[in-house]
Write an enzyme that holds these catalytic residues in place. Structure first.
Site, PDB file in Angstrom:
ATOM      1  N   ASP A  92      14.888 -93.012  76.728  1.00  0.00           N
ATOM      2  CA  ASP A  92      13.452 -92.775  76.612  1.00  0.00           C
ATOM      3  C   ASP A  92      13.221 -91.287  76.873  1.00  0.00           C
ATOM      4  O   ASP A  92      14.011 -90.633  77.552  1.00  0.00           O
ATOM      5  CB  ASP A  92      12.659 -93.667  77.579  1.00  0.00           C
ATOM      6  CG  ASP A  92      11.180 -93.710  77.201  1.00  0.00           C
ATOM      7  OD1 ASP A  92      10.792 -93.050  76.213  1.00  0.00           O
ATOM      8  OD2 ASP A  92      10.397 -94.388  77.906  1.00  0.00           O
ATOM      9  N   ASP A 271      12.969-103.477  76.045  1.00  0.00           N
ATOM     10  CA  ASP A 271      13.562-103.068  77.323  1.00  0.00           C
ATOM     11  C   ASP A 271      12.520-103.308  78.391  1.00  0.00           C
ATOM     12  O   ASP A 271      11.313-103.278  78.101  1.00  0.00           O
ATOM     13  CB  ASP A 271      13.912-101.571  77.327  1.00  0.00           C
ATOM     14  CG  ASP A 271      12.681-100.718  77.576  1.00  0.00           C
ATOM     15  OD1 ASP A 271      11.884-100.558  76.634  1.00  0.00           O
ATOM     16  OD2 ASP A 271      12.471-100.257  78.715  1.00  0.00           O
TER      17      ASP A 271
HETATM   18  N1  GUN Z   1       7.930 -97.102  77.973  1.00  0.00           N
HETATM   19  C1  GUN Z   1       6.964 -98.049  77.982  1.00  0.00           C
HETATM   20  N2  GUN Z   1       5.897 -97.642  77.268  1.00  0.00           N
HETATM   21  C2  GUN Z   1       6.191 -96.413  76.790  1.00  0.00           C
HETATM   22  C3  GUN Z   1       5.474 -95.473  75.987  1.00  0.00           C
HETATM   23  O1  GUN Z   1       4.336 -95.684  75.556  1.00  0.00           O
HETATM   24  N3  GUN Z   1       6.113 -94.301  75.707  1.00  0.00           N
HETATM   25  C4  GUN Z   1       7.374 -94.029  76.165  1.00  0.00           C
HETATM   26  N4  GUN Z   1       7.946 -92.860  75.840  1.00  0.00           N
HETATM   27  N5  GUN Z   1       8.060 -94.895  76.913  1.00  0.00           N
HETATM   28  C5  GUN Z   1       7.468 -96.076  77.222  1.00  0.00           C
END
Ligand code: GUN
Length: 376
Positions: A92, A271
């Site tokens: 992420d 996830d």
């Molecule tokens: N993890 C859960 N929701 C999000 C989101 O909206 N953006 C990002 N980058 N990670 C997430």
């Protein structure tokens, strides 16, 4: 990366497929255990591979950038080499963690300035910087830098934030496409749909994301406190627009029921910290329902945690023993509970794949949802 769809469910949007990366294949729908700091908390790689058969794990740009830092990850030859996980990894972008974890943060067009939750040091994340960081971490799938709006969110804020996320996306793509992976395998970039709980914004964002034609697409900004029905409505709208021949990733979701419902709406990847975080607090997902292992009720229950689930942790240890370990805050308690909950989540998506293939996904999902959410 290639994505092949095998079966589609006649009664819903559910489908099974295989996503192939340079680190191996991923059967979809899939749940990806969260390995924030390069470790799925309390679970060995060997267990992830052999007991749980996780086909991909997550890492977080925000955490890995702050600690151990890019010099160490680069010297190691990337995260796969550093932590010894040779299957696919997704990172992420920090577009979520920077808002929820850092102390003071300022969002500007250029990027986000923030202070580390570890030592208070000042940093900036820009779309370009976050692409470079994820190139260095070396995940197979990397995420665009976005703003995840809170819930509830005023329409005007949601619209302006979404527009900025779209401008950031263009900057991410430009940087990503003019750079290469450092370690000899291919990386791909997934854009993220935002737009809060507003149907027109969600449609607009899905159009923009789809127009970039990347190898996969993600849906963000959900499971942030809105009612589940509203989340499902947003997913349905977005999935009408996101291309059906590319994987769709719903970020940060969710409960077993959320996952089964989102699969029916055409989502392929999930996830969530829920299985591992809840495990550490003694909340267990089982094939009969949800257990709080700390309850008196389990004090002298010497039956396995979940005999029907199978797998090492779930059949080897009793509920009474795990209750004792969790109440005593023994490290082994967190290990067994985490291994069990992840076994459950990976079992759930495997069953889902089998029922999509068998053509009875919807009726199975409805039976399962009632059963799994029961509090025992
Ligand atoms: N993890 C859960 N929701 C999000 C989101 O909206 N953006 C990002 N980058 N990670 C997430």
């Amino acid at each position: 990366m290639t994505f092949t769809i095998h079966q589609t469910d006649p009664q819903s949007q559910a489908r099974t497929g295989t996503l192939t990366t340079d680190h191996g294949p991923i059967q979809t729908p899939i749940f990806m255990p969260v390995g924030t700091a390069g470790t799925v908390k309390a679970v060995h790689q060997r267990e992830l591979e052999h007991d749980i058969n996780a086909e991909i794990i997550l890492g977080n740009t925000y955490h890995l950038y702050l600690r151990p830092g890019l010099d160490i990850l680069s010297q190691a030859g990337g995260l796969h080499r550093f932590n010894g996980w040779q299957r696919p990894i997704l990172t992420d972008s920090g577009g979520y963690q920077v808002y929820s974890l850092s102390n003071t943060r300022k969002i500007k067009e250029e990027g986000v300035t923030f202070k580390s939750h570890i030592d208070g040091s000042a940093h900036i994340f820009t779309p370009e910087g976050v692409m470079d960081i994820q190139r260095t971490i070396g995940a197979d799938i990397i995420m665009a830098f976005d703003e995840c709006t809170p819930y509830p969110c005023e329409y005007d804020y949601a619209r302006r934030s979404m527009d900025m996320t779209h401008r950031w996306l263009q900057r991410c793509i430009t940087r990503f496409d003019e750079t290469q992976g450092h370690y000899g395998y291919r990386q791909v970039l997934f854009p993220i749909v935002q737009g809060s709980t507003y149907t027109d914004l969600r449609r607009q964002s899905a159009e923009v994301v789809a127009s970039h034609g990347r190898e996969g697409n993600a849906i963000g900004g959900l499971a942030v406190g809105e009612p589940a029905e509203q989340m499902y409505e947003m997913i349905a709208i977005v999935n009408e627009i996101l291309p059906a021949d590319k994987p769709r990733y719903l970020m940060g979701v969710g409960t077993p029921a959320n996952i089964l419902e989102a699969i029916a709406l055409g989502v392929d990847m999930f996830d969530c910290v829920m299985p591992t975080r809840n495990a550490r607090h003694g909340i267990l997902f089982t094939t009969e329902g949800v257990i709080n292992i700390k309850n008196e009720k389990w004090r002298n229950d010497f039956s396995p945690i979940d005999a029907a689930l199978g797998g090492y942790a779930s059949t080897q240890y009793s509920r009474a023993y795990l209750r004792h370990l969790i109440r005593s805050e023994e490290i082994l308690g967190a290990q067994i509970a985490s291994l069990h909950n992840l076994t459950f989540y990976l079992w759930l998506v495997r069953e889902a794949r089998q029922h999509i293939a068998a053509g009875d996904y919807n009726s199975w999902k409805n039976d399962m949802t009632t059963r799994l959410m029961k509090r025992l």
